[in-house]
Design a protein around this motif. Structure first.
Motif, PDB file in Angstrom:
ATOM      1  N   THR A 204      -4.684   2.099  13.143  1.00  0.00           N
ATOM      2  CA  THR A 204      -4.964   1.231  11.998  1.00  0.00           C
ATOM      3  C   THR A 204      -3.751   1.169  11.074  1.00  0.00           C
ATOM      4  O   THR A 204      -2.958   2.095  11.010  1.00  0.00           O
ATOM      5  CB  THR A 204      -6.150   1.765  11.173  1.00  0.00           C
ATOM      6  N   ASP A 205      -3.663   0.064  10.366  1.00  0.00           N
ATOM      7  CA  ASP A 205      -2.531  -0.151   9.471  1.00  0.00           C
ATOM      8  C   ASP A 205      -3.015   0.047   8.030  1.00  0.00           C
ATOM      9  O   ASP A 205      -3.296  -0.902   7.314  1.00  0.00           O
ATOM     10  CB  ASP A 205      -1.999  -1.573   9.697  1.00  0.00           C
ATOM     11  N   ASP A 206      -3.131   1.312   7.638  1.00  0.00           N
ATOM     12  CA  ASP A 206      -3.606   1.597   6.276  1.00  0.00           C
ATOM     13  C   ASP A 206      -2.486   1.385   5.282  1.00  0.00           C
ATOM     14  O   ASP A 206      -1.389   1.926   5.456  1.00  0.00           O
ATOM     15  CB  ASP A 206      -4.076   3.050   6.160  1.00  0.00           C
ATOM     16  N   ILE A 207      -2.766   0.636   4.250  1.00  0.00           N
ATOM     17  CA  ILE A 207      -1.776   0.517   3.182  1.00  0.00           C
ATOM     18  C   ILE A 207      -1.972   1.625   2.160  1.00  0.00           C
ATOM     19  O   ILE A 207      -1.034   2.052   1.490  1.00  0.00           O
ATOM     20  CB  ILE A 207      -1.828  -0.882   2.526  1.00  0.00           C
ATOM     21  N   LEU A 208      -3.194   2.127   2.084  1.00  0.00           N
ATOM     22  CA  LEU A 208      -3.517   3.125   1.067  1.00  0.00           C
ATOM     23  C   LEU A 208      -4.523   4.116   1.637  1.00  0.00           C
ATOM     24  O   LEU A 208      -5.488   3.709   2.296  1.00  0.00           O
ATOM     25  CB  LEU A 208      -4.131   2.409  -0.139  1.00  0.00           C
ATOM     26  N   ARG A 209      -4.259   5.383   1.405  1.00  0.00           N
ATOM     27  CA  ARG A 209      -5.207   6.432   1.792  1.00  0.00           C
ATOM     28  C   ARG A 209      -5.381   7.390   0.632  1.00  0.00           C
ATOM     29  O   ARG A 209      -4.418   8.037   0.213  1.00  0.00           O
ATOM     30  CB  ARG A 209      -4.666   7.251   2.965  1.00  0.00           C
ATOM     31  N   VAL A 210      -6.587   7.428   0.131  1.00  0.00           N
ATOM     32  CA  VAL A 210      -6.905   8.359  -0.945  1.00  0.00           C
ATOM     33  C   VAL A 210      -7.626   9.538  -0.313  1.00  0.00           C
ATOM     34  O   VAL A 210      -8.586   9.348   0.433  1.00  0.00           O
ATOM     35  CB  VAL A 210      -7.805   7.675  -1.999  1.00  0.00           C
ATOM     36  N   GLU A 211      -7.154  10.743  -0.594  1.00  0.00           N
ATOM     37  CA  GLU A 211      -7.746  11.929   0.043  1.00  0.00           C
ATOM     38  C   GLU A 211      -8.100  12.976  -1.004  1.00  0.00           C
ATOM     39  O   GLU A 211      -7.241  13.438  -1.749  1.00  0.00           O
ATOM     40  CB  GLU A 211      -6.766  12.512   1.074  1.00  0.00           C
ATOM     41  N   GLY A 212      -9.377  13.303  -1.061  1.00  0.00           N
ATOM     42  CA  GLY A 212      -9.828  14.399  -1.923  1.00  0.00           C
ATOM     43  C   GLY A 212      -9.584  14.181  -3.403  1.00  0.00           C
ATOM     44  O   GLY A 212      -9.349  15.139  -4.144  1.00  0.00           O
ATOM     45  N   LEU A 213      -9.690  12.938  -3.848  1.00  0.00           N
ATOM     46  CA  LEU A 213      -9.411  12.642  -5.256  1.00  0.00           C
ATOM     47  C   LEU A 213     -10.508  13.175  -6.180  1.00  0.00           C
ATOM     48  O   LEU A 213     -11.689  12.895  -5.983  1.00  0.00           O
ATOM     49  CB  LEU A 213      -9.296  11.121  -5.446  1.00  0.00           C
ATOM     50  N   SER A 214     -10.103  13.931  -7.180  1.00  0.00           N
ATOM     51  CA  SER A 214     -11.027  14.356  -8.234  1.00  0.00           C
ATOM     52  C   SER A 214     -10.411  14.041  -9.579  1.00  0.00           C
ATOM     53  O   SER A 214      -9.247  14.352  -9.826  1.00  0.00           O
ATOM     54  CB  SER A 214     -11.317  15.862  -8.149  1.00  0.00           C
ATOM     55  N   THR A 215     -11.208  13.392 -10.428  1.00  0.00           N
ATOM     56  CA  THR A 215     -10.756  13.085 -11.781  1.00  0.00           C
ATOM     57  C   THR A 215     -11.782  13.635 -12.764  1.00  0.00           C
ATOM     58  O   THR A 215     -12.983  13.380 -12.624  1.00  0.00           O
ATOM     59  CB  THR A 215     -10.582  11.567 -11.964  1.00  0.00           C
ATOM     60  N   ARG A 216     -11.295  14.398 -13.721  1.00  0.00           N
ATOM     61  CA  ARG A 216     -12.156  15.068 -14.699  1.00  0.00           C
ATOM     62  C   ARG A 216     -11.823  14.577 -16.097  1.00  0.00           C
ATOM     63  O   ARG A 216     -10.667  14.236 -16.369  1.00  0.00           O
ATOM     64  CB  ARG A 216     -11.913  16.590 -14.682  1.00  0.00           C
TER      65      ARG A 216
ATOM     66  N   VAL B 133     -15.104  11.779 -10.951  1.00  0.00           N
ATOM     67  CA  VAL B 133     -14.878  11.483  -9.531  1.00  0.00           C
ATOM     68  C   VAL B 133     -14.650  12.816  -8.829  1.00  0.00           C
ATOM     69  O   VAL B 133     -13.872  13.641  -9.310  1.00  0.00           O
ATOM     70  CB  VAL B 133     -13.650  10.563  -9.325  1.00  0.00           C
ATOM     71  N   SER B 134     -15.367  13.018  -7.723  1.00  0.00           N
ATOM     72  CA  SER B 134     -15.283  14.310  -7.034  1.00  0.00           C
ATOM     73  C   SER B 134     -14.941  14.127  -5.561  1.00  0.00           C
ATOM     74  O   SER B 134     -15.680  13.464  -4.827  1.00  0.00           O
ATOM     75  CB  SER B 134     -16.619  15.056  -7.138  1.00  0.00           C
ATOM     76  N   ASP B 135     -13.828  14.692  -5.160  1.00  0.00           N
ATOM     77  CA  ASP B 135     -13.478  14.813  -3.749  1.00  0.00           C
ATOM     78  C   ASP B 135     -13.676  13.509  -2.981  1.00  0.00           C
ATOM     79  O   ASP B 135     -14.367  13.460  -1.964  1.00  0.00           O
ATOM     80  CB  ASP B 135     -14.335  15.932  -3.131  1.00  0.00           C
ATOM     81  N   LEU B 136     -13.035  12.464  -3.477  1.00  0.00           N
ATOM     82  CA  LEU B 136     -13.272  11.135  -2.924  1.00  0.00           C
ATOM     83  C   LEU B 136     -12.199  10.757  -1.898  1.00  0.00           C
ATOM     84  O   LEU B 136     -11.008  10.945  -2.130  1.00  0.00           O
ATOM     85  CB  LEU B 136     -13.281  10.120  -4.078  1.00  0.00           C
ATOM     86  N   ASP B 137     -12.642  10.282  -0.766  1.00  0.00           N
ATOM     87  CA  ASP B 137     -11.744   9.763   0.271  1.00  0.00           C
ATOM     88  C   ASP B 137     -11.933   8.255   0.381  1.00  0.00           C
ATOM     89  O   ASP B 137     -13.055   7.763   0.317  1.00  0.00           O
ATOM     90  CB  ASP B 137     -12.074  10.372   1.646  1.00  0.00           C
ATOM     91  N   LEU B 138     -10.832   7.550   0.568  1.00  0.00           N
ATOM     92  CA  LEU B 138     -10.904   6.098   0.680  1.00  0.00           C
ATOM     93  C   LEU B 138      -9.704   5.620   1.474  1.00  0.00           C
ATOM     94  O   LEU B 138      -8.588   6.093   1.273  1.00  0.00           O
ATOM     95  CB  LEU B 138     -10.865   5.484  -0.730  1.00  0.00           C
ATOM     96  N   ARG B 139      -9.952   4.703   2.398  1.00  0.00           N
ATOM     97  CA  ARG B 139      -8.890   4.191   3.254  1.00  0.00           C
ATOM     98  C   ARG B 139      -8.932   2.672   3.168  1.00  0.00           C
ATOM     99  O   ARG B 139     -10.007   2.081   3.266  1.00  0.00           O
ATOM    100  CB  ARG B 139      -9.201   4.646   4.679  1.00  0.00           C
ATOM    101  N   ILE B 140      -7.777   2.056   2.949  1.00  0.00           N
ATOM    102  CA  ILE B 140      -7.748   0.600   2.862  1.00  0.00           C
ATOM    103  C   ILE B 140      -6.684   0.072   3.799  1.00  0.00           C
ATOM    104  O   ILE B 140      -5.518   0.480   3.724  1.00  0.00           O
ATOM    105  CB  ILE B 140      -7.450   0.135   1.417  1.00  0.00           C
ATOM    106  N   GLU B 141      -7.089  -0.818   4.692  1.00  0.00           N
ATOM    107  CA  GLU B 141      -6.132  -1.413   5.620  1.00  0.00           C
ATOM    108  C   GLU B 141      -5.418  -2.585   4.956  1.00  0.00           C
ATOM    109  O   GLU B 141      -5.977  -3.269   4.109  1.00  0.00           O
ATOM    110  CB  GLU B 141      -6.841  -1.905   6.885  1.00  0.00           C
ATOM    111  N   ARG B 142      -4.186  -2.795   5.389  1.00  0.00           N
ATOM    112  CA  ARG B 142      -3.400  -3.916   4.874  1.00  0.00           C
ATOM    113  C   ARG B 142      -4.150  -5.226   5.121  1.00  0.00           C
ATOM    114  O   ARG B 142      -4.608  -5.502   6.225  1.00  0.00           O
ATOM    115  CB  ARG B 142      -2.053  -3.943   5.589  1.00  0.00           C
ATOM    116  N   GLY B 143      -4.278  -6.018   4.067  1.00  0.00           N
ATOM    117  CA  GLY B 143      -4.905  -7.328   4.196  1.00  0.00           C
ATOM    118  C   GLY B 143      -6.422  -7.336   4.118  1.00  0.00           C
ATOM    119  O   GLY B 143      -7.035  -8.392   4.195  1.00  0.00           O
TER     120      GLY B 143
END
Ligand code: SF4
Ligand code: MG
Length: 392
Positions: free
Chosen positions: A1-13, A24-34
């Motif tokens: 896959t052509d991921d432009i963005l990969r968020v791994e284990g994001l936590s914001t307090r 935000v707790s331990d958030l994963d997110l993957r976004i492909e280009r386009g």
């Protein structure tokens, strides 16, 4: 896959007087280009904080406390590889591991963001055209010298500080003719009629829908790879909403840019998105392709959002809001169990014992954070007799 963005284990307090809020707790997110990827959830679920975390717009008392944000940007990877080897993995750069000036240099050109409330993105005392030209100018200077720290435009300072006038920088008065022409082109691109005349008008002379278009034009000034749209149509009436969504769709198709769309509206997701994450209480509780989430959802919260929670007493299928309240996200009040347990019609003892893991729900893309998913798809676990009657 052509991921432009990969968020791994994001936590914001957020560190408030009441205590630490786990937005935000331990958030994963993957976004492909386009792609157009949606994050959907009720207000307070953490979706805006997620978006703002990605573009580094979290302000005190908030802070990203954990996680990596990998962005596919080969030139930047090359530029920072020597100084920050741990921040580079192939063509990807971990934006959390580079200095703030590097992240700042990406704002507008790699990422742009549009908000629900376009007034907050414009300075009321400058014409729309002046502000767009200034945005173009700043992006041009930045791309001529990509490693320099660039100044924030007036309008960016506005949107970041929500009218904290003290932070507005002195306007950069020199704006080239070609930047002014580009500003008019941008207005035309977003469907503003008579763009030459409208460029000379002030924000208050624009209607809500027109100002929303102008904000999109401003976000496009640096030709971003990823546009993050936070509730871009919520404040607009239904007809205008549809027009703005069509515009985003057209712009995506024309420019090939990637869009992360934040919304509480499942209809917007269904209309726009390729994949979607359903957010609840700071976590993505279910994610997958549109059909995974709309037709084959496995998380009880997703069922509830879609208005189809079968009543366990057998009434079934009634469209009603999910009863109960969103749990406190205060760290000292957060129970060590499924965040949805108090509202979940399918909760059982195990749900109260520990937070559920994230489990694949039949396909690689489709996953959910629910004990029942683990039971249904993990062969070592037994499935309760009354669950997933229609699932084989
Ligand atoms: Fe409901 Fe339990 Fe699943 Fe949580 S883990 S959503 S309480 S069934
Ligand atoms: Mg929000």
């Amino acid at each position: 896959t052509d991921d432009i963005l990969r968020v791994e284990g994001l936590s914001t307090r957020f560190f408030t007087e009441q205590g630490q809020v786990n937005a935000v707790s331990d958030l994963d997110l993957r976004i492909e280009r386009g792609e157009i990827v949606g994050i959907v959830g009720e207000s307070g679920s953490g979706k805006s904080v997620t978006a703002r975390s990605i573009v580094d717009l979290i302000e005190s008392p908030g802070r990203i406390t954990d996680g990596e944000i990998w962005f596919d940007e080969p030139d930047l990877a090359e530029a920072v590889r020597d100084d920050h080897p741990d921040a580079v993995d192939g063509d990807y750069v971990n934006l959390r591991a580079v200095p703030e000036r590097v992240r700042d240099s990406l704002r507008g050109s790699a990422f742009s963001m549009i908000f629900q409330d376009p007034e907050s993105s414009f300075n009321p005392s400058l014409t729309v055209g002046e502000q767009l030209a200034e945005a173009v100018e700043v992006q041009r200077r930045a791309s001529a010298n990509p490693r320099s720290t660039r100044a924030r435009t007036n309008s960016e300072a506005y949107s970041m500080s929500n009218f904290l006038l003290s932070t507005v920088l002195p306007s950069q008065r020199y704006v080239s003719e070609s930047s002014r022409e580009r500003a008019v082109e941008l207005l035309e691109l977003v469907g503003i009629p008579d763009p030459i005349e409208r460029a000379d008008e002030y924000p208050h002379e624009y209607s809500g829908g027109m100002l929303q278009r102008a904000m999109i034009a401003q976000a496009l000034a640096g030709e971003p790879d990823v546009l993050i749209a936070d509730e871009p149509t919520t404040a607009l009436d239904v007809t205008i909403q549809a027009q703005i969504l069509d515009l985003l769709d057209d712009l995506q198709a024309e420019t090939g840019m990637t869009i992360l769309l934040i919304t509480h509206n499942l209809g917007v997701v269904a209309r726009m998105c390729d994949r979607v994450g359903v957010m609840y209480a700071g976590e993505i509780v279910e994610r997958g392709h549109l059909t995974d989430v709309f037709d084959d959802h496995v998380h009880p919260y997703t069922e509830g959002l879609l208005g189809s929670i079968p009543d366990l007493e057998g009434v079934g299928g009634r469209l009603e809001p999910i009863p109960g309240n969103v749990p406190s996200l205060l760290d000292h009040e957060m129970a060590d169990r499924c965040h949805f347990a108090d509202r979940c019609p399918k909760a059982m003892d195990e749900c109260l014992e520990h937070p559920p893991e994230y489990d694949a729900a039949g396909s690689e893309e489709h996953a959910a954070r629910c004990v029942l998913t683990e039971m249904a798809y993990d062969e070592s676990r037994a499935l309760p007799a009354d669950y997933f009657g229609e699932t084989t």
